[in-house]
Design an enzyme around this catalytic site. Structure first.
Site, PDB file in Angstrom:
ATOM      1  N   SER A  93     163.297  51.073  47.821  1.00 17.14           N
ATOM      2  CA  SER A  93     164.086  49.627  47.828  1.00 17.14           C
ATOM      3  C   SER A  93     165.411  49.595  47.110  1.00 17.14           C
ATOM      4  CB  SER A  93     163.969  48.473  48.578  1.00 17.14           C
ATOM      5  OG  SER A  93     162.826  48.726  49.631  1.00 17.14           O
TER       6      SER A  93
HETATM    7  N1  SAH Z   1     158.619  49.205  48.549  1.00 17.56           N
HETATM    8  C1  SAH Z   1     158.475  50.543  48.376  1.00 17.56           C
HETATM    9  C2  SAH Z   1     159.643  51.032  49.867  1.00 17.56           C
HETATM   10  C3  SAH Z   1     158.944  52.452  50.431  1.00 17.56           C
HETATM   11  S1  SAH Z   1     159.881  52.442  51.980  1.00 17.56           S
HETATM   12  C4  SAH Z   1     158.979  51.245  47.650  1.00 17.56           C
HETATM   13  O1  SAH Z   1     160.787  50.393  47.312  1.00 17.56           O
HETATM   14  O2  SAH Z   1     158.319  51.893  46.920  1.00 17.56           O
HETATM   15  C5  SAH Z   1     158.289  51.898  53.311  1.00 17.56           C
HETATM   16  C6  SAH Z   1     157.997  52.501  53.240  1.00 17.56           C
HETATM   17  O3  SAH Z   1     156.840  51.855  54.161  1.00 17.56           O
HETATM   18  C7  SAH Z   1     157.493  53.831  53.208  1.00 17.56           C
HETATM   19  O4  SAH Z   1     156.496  54.707  52.140  1.00 17.56           O
HETATM   20  C8  SAH Z   1     156.055  54.452  54.733  1.00 17.56           C
HETATM   21  O5  SAH Z   1     155.927  55.139  54.431  1.00 17.56           O
HETATM   22  C9  SAH Z   1     155.568  52.923  54.904  1.00 17.56           C
HETATM   23  N2  SAH Z   1     155.021  52.176  55.942  1.00 17.56           N
HETATM   24  C10 SAH Z   1     155.632  52.269  57.162  1.00 17.56           C
HETATM   25  N3  SAH Z   1     154.612  51.894  58.250  1.00 17.56           N
HETATM   26  C11 SAH Z   1     153.958  51.417  57.709  1.00 17.56           C
HETATM   27  C12 SAH Z   1     152.426  51.014  58.160  1.00 17.56           C
HETATM   28  N4  SAH Z   1     153.270  50.773  59.832  1.00 17.56           N
HETATM   29  N5  SAH Z   1     152.057  50.419  57.307  1.00 17.56           N
HETATM   30  C13 SAH Z   1     151.729  51.184  56.295  1.00 17.56           C
HETATM   31  N6  SAH Z   1     153.059  51.673  55.284  1.00 17.56           N
HETATM   32  C14 SAH Z   1     154.009  51.984  56.318  1.00 17.56           C
END
Ligand code: SAH
Length: 207
Positions: free
Chosen positions: A59
């Site tokens: 993000s």
């Molecule tokens: N805070 C992280 C954001 C990653 S993007 C960063 O800054 O790197 C969002 C993440 O949520 C992805 O890795 C995706 O695989 C995960 N995600 C989506 N749906 C999910 C769920 N139901 N449970 C756990 N993770 C999930």
């Protein structure tokens, strides 16, 4: 990299109104480049999200800072993060709060994040691979929950696992329009407050 990090904090966070000192200090302490893919290291401190593979993104710093300030992460003992992704926000949470649990549904990302966080020495984080829509009941109640993927509706399990007086930041909406939303749990129920427009990958309600 230290100079880039300081510039990121000044121009992207302070100049846009982030004033929570603990959050700003955490951003100064936690390196961002170990969490992005190596071809992107030169852009690690830019004002944008970056790809981390599997169609997912790390993000934008400002949006993370807004969420961490809104949930008062610095005064939280127990924190739950949904969507570990790169592990960058996990590192910030682990710097601010006493104990962090984080759930990621993509095993490769979860393992990569854990490796990076272990290497950097974060010892107050527990990891789970699974469906974060269900939360992580064993660690509840949580003072703060941060969801990093966009949901169409507020997952009831997450509200149930939030402490009374606890706060949750969650992007609500679809692929076209989303609002980062602050949810506060009171003895009478929940209140919701939109914080800003945002664009997150979808929260997938499946293992
Ligand atoms: N805070 C992280 C954001 C990653 S993007 C960063 O800054 O790197 C969002 C993440 O949520 C992805 O890795 C995706 O695989 C995960 N995600 C989506 N749906 C999910 C769920 N139901 N449970 C756990 N993770 C999930």
């Amino acid at each position: 990299m230290d100079i880039e990090r300081e510039a990121m904090v000044e121009t992207q966070l302070v100049d846009r109104g982030i004033s929570d000192r603990a959050v700003l200090d955490a951003f100064l302490q936690v390196p961002r480049h170990p969490f992005v893919l190596s071809p992107d290291r030169d852009w690690a401190y830019g004002d944008h999200p970056l790809s981390i593979g599997f169609g997912q993104t790390i993000s934008q710093p400002y949006v993370i800072a807004l969420a961490l300030s809104a949930v008062s992460a610095a005064t939280a003992s127990a924190v739950l993060e949904i969507g570990t992704g790169s592990g960058y926000q996990t590192a910030l949470l682990a710097t601010l709060a006493k104990a962090v649990r984080t759930v990621e549904r993509i095993g490769v990302l979860a393992r990569r994040a854990q490796e990076t966080l272990d290497r950097l020495g974060y010892a107050n984080i527990r990891y789970r691979i699974g469906n974060g829509v269900l939360g992580w009941a064993e660690g509840a109640p949580y003072d703060a929950i941060v969801v990093s993927a966009a949901a169409r509706t507020i997952p009831p399990a997450l509200v149930a696992q939030l402490a009374i007086g606890g706060r949750m930041a969650i992007p609500l909406g679809d692929g076209f329009s989303q609002k980062l939303t602050l949810i506060k749990k009171t003895p009478d129920g929940i209140t919701t407050e939109p914080l800003c427009d945002c664009r997150f990958v979808p929260l997938i309600d499946a293992e």
